[in-house]
Design an enzyme around this catalytic site. Sequence first.
Site, short mmCIF file in Angstrom:
data_model
loop_
_atom_site.label_atom_id
_atom_site.label_comp_id
_atom_site.label_asym_id
_atom_site.label_seq_id
_atom_site.Cartn_x
_atom_site.Cartn_y
_atom_site.Cartn_z
N ARG A 45 0.82 -1.22 0.00
CA ARG A 45 0.00 0.00 0.00
C ARG A 45 0.85 1.27 0.00
O ARG A 45 0.46 2.29 0.58
CB ARG A 45 -0.93 0.03 1.23
N ARG A 49 -3.18 7.24 1.08
CA ARG A 49 -3.60 8.50 1.72
C ARG A 49 -2.59 9.11 2.67
O ARG A 49 -2.77 10.25 3.08
CB ARG A 49 -4.93 8.27 2.45
N ARG A 58 -6.36 11.77 -5.94
CA ARG A 58 -7.57 11.04 -5.57
C ARG A 58 -8.79 11.95 -5.67
O ARG A 58 -9.83 11.56 -6.19
CB ARG A 58 -7.37 10.51 -4.15
N ASP A 95 -7.04 -2.34 -7.17
CA ASP A 95 -7.56 -2.93 -5.94
C ASP A 95 -7.95 -4.38 -6.22
O ASP A 95 -8.27 -4.72 -7.36
CB ASP A 95 -8.78 -2.16 -5.42
N TYR A 171 -15.27 -10.83 0.51
CA TYR A 171 -15.91 -9.54 0.25
C TYR A 171 -17.16 -9.72 -0.61
O TYR A 171 -18.17 -9.04 -0.41
CB TYR A 171 -14.94 -8.58 -0.46
O1 CP3 Z 1 0.10 0.84 -3.26
C1 CP3 Z 1 -0.44 -0.28 -3.33
O2 CP3 Z 1 -0.24 -1.20 -2.50
C2 CP3 Z 1 -1.27 -0.62 -4.55
C3 CP3 Z 1 -2.67 -0.55 -4.44
C4 CP3 Z 1 -3.53 -1.43 -3.55
C5 CP3 Z 1 -4.72 -0.94 -2.97
N1 CP3 Z 1 -5.39 -1.98 -2.40
C6 CP3 Z 1 -5.15 0.46 -3.05
C7 CP3 Z 1 -6.20 0.94 -2.12
C8 CP3 Z 1 -3.46 -2.79 -3.23
C9 CP3 Z 1 -2.34 -3.79 -3.53
C10 CP3 Z 1 -4.64 -3.13 -2.51
C11 CP3 Z 1 -4.98 -4.48 -2.05
C12 CP3 Z 1 -6.18 -4.70 -1.24
N2 CP3 Z 1 -7.39 -4.07 -1.34
C13 CP3 Z 1 -6.29 -5.71 -0.25
C14 CP3 Z 1 -5.23 -6.72 0.09
C15 CP3 Z 1 -4.15 -6.14 0.95
C16 CP3 Z 1 -4.58 -5.80 2.34
O3 CP3 Z 1 -4.52 -4.62 2.68
O4 CP3 Z 1 -4.96 -6.73 3.08
C17 CP3 Z 1 -7.59 -5.63 0.29
C18 CP3 Z 1 -8.16 -6.50 1.39
C19 CP3 Z 1 -8.28 -4.61 -0.41
C20 CP3 Z 1 -9.71 -4.20 -0.25
C21 CP3 Z 1 -9.82 -2.78 0.18
N3 CP3 Z 1 -9.54 -1.70 -0.64
C22 CP3 Z 1 -10.22 -2.28 1.43
C23 CP3 Z 1 -10.62 -3.13 2.62
C24 CP3 Z 1 -10.17 -0.89 1.35
C25 CP3 Z 1 -10.61 0.10 2.42
C26 CP3 Z 1 -9.55 0.31 3.44
C27 CP3 Z 1 -8.93 1.66 3.32
O5 CP3 Z 1 -7.71 1.74 3.54
O6 CP3 Z 1 -9.66 2.59 3.02
C28 CP3 Z 1 -9.72 -0.54 0.06
C29 CP3 Z 1 -9.49 0.84 -0.47
C30 CP3 Z 1 -8.12 1.14 -0.98
N4 CP3 Z 1 -7.37 0.32 -1.78
C31 CP3 Z 1 -7.40 2.36 -0.78
C32 CP3 Z 1 -6.20 2.25 -1.50
C33 CP3 Z 1 -5.12 3.29 -1.66
C34 CP3 Z 1 -7.89 3.58 -0.01
C35 CP3 Z 1 -9.00 4.18 -0.78
C36 CP3 Z 1 -9.00 5.68 -0.87
O7 CP3 Z 1 -8.09 6.28 -1.46
O8 CP3 Z 1 -9.98 6.25 -0.38
#
Ligand code: CP3
Length: 365
Positions: A45, A49, A58, A95, A171
Amino acid sequence: MDKRASGVEDPFLSGSELSKNENQKRLLRVLRGEILDPPPVWLMRQAGRYLDEYREVRAQAGGFLDLCYNPELACEVTLQPIRRFGFDAAILFSDILVVPHALGQKVWFEEGHGPRLDPLRGVQDLATLDPGRMEERLQPVFATVSLLRRSLPPETSLIGFAGAPWTVASYMIEGGSTRDFFKAKRWAYSDPQGFSQLIELLVDATSGYLLAQIEAGAEAIQIFDSWAGVWPEAEFRRWCLAPAREIIERVKTVHPEVPIILFPRGAGPLYADVAAQAGADALSLDTTVPLQWAAETLQPKVALQGNLDPAVLLVGGKAQAEAVERILSTLGQGPFVFNLGHGIDKHTPPDNVTRLVEQIRAWRR
Ligand code: CP3
């Protein structure tokens, strides 16, 4: 010479000469079993943010999924942490939930709530999914991958990724994040045949999706099984280990040269079975995996990646320096990629990440 014992990089190759040959990219070398001193580093990640520049893009993109499907903007946010910190690898900005979205499930992100999906209620809902159109719907993601390959510095590896079937299925069934996974587990325990149809559908979809990322330019793959740790042993083997092995085999049949990192978060002692049986080149360790145990039990079989507690990066200073040194001195003796044990938190001060990279780059075995 035993490649595992080769040690320090050839001092006679300059950075630009190294980059002429992609096989020389530092992340890829370690994933193929070399020990590098200092180890390569990237963070799960790493785009997100905690970076002002991410929040700006974003806001410009509209919704989170709009950002994932906009190749120029997704490429830009992928590059932001590379510019700022000089990580050895970039991970495609996307994602894991674009797969259910591309299968035709309703997926949206609500501010402060995380992901929402119109949940699958049972095997009868599988007919609402449309795997035939998935690749076409994911074209913008593949466009981002090819754009990234043209935009990244020559020494930076490009990692593609997908969620593992169980984590994505959770999910799809729960309709979002959950504490107890009761809906998904109830389905799996009450109708294992029907549940296995969903898992097999996701094995197919994920294998095809990863192969398409590789064809667009991804040089390594990470499979995120973020919720692998919620199952008893037998169900872990059936719903996490076996599907991961199947996807890895299918990808390796077509592209044996592309290394695969598997992240079975929370697998505990079952990490040993994953190392022996999944066919991954590397395992990403969650924060709870004991370092010495991992070095002795797992590292002779696979490269390791991990496993700094993301909470340590909130604190920085001496606590961070000590935790980082413990990881380096234990796992750094074998093929190792420095990373976190889970995704970086949005409250992380970027300066702590700068210090982290400085400490790793100054470290020698
Ligand atoms: O930089 C990176 O790692 C690349 C992008 C990436 C994202 N999500 C961007 C993201 C990757 C590799 C993921 C994987 C992901 N997404 C996982 C597996 C890894 C882990 O963290 O366990 C999972 C379970 C998800 C599902 C997901 N996406 C959730 C539960 C959430 C909400 C949590 C949060 O932090 O808000 C997301 C949203 C998300 N995916 C964001 C980002 C940068 C935040 C969204 C935003 O910008 O508002």
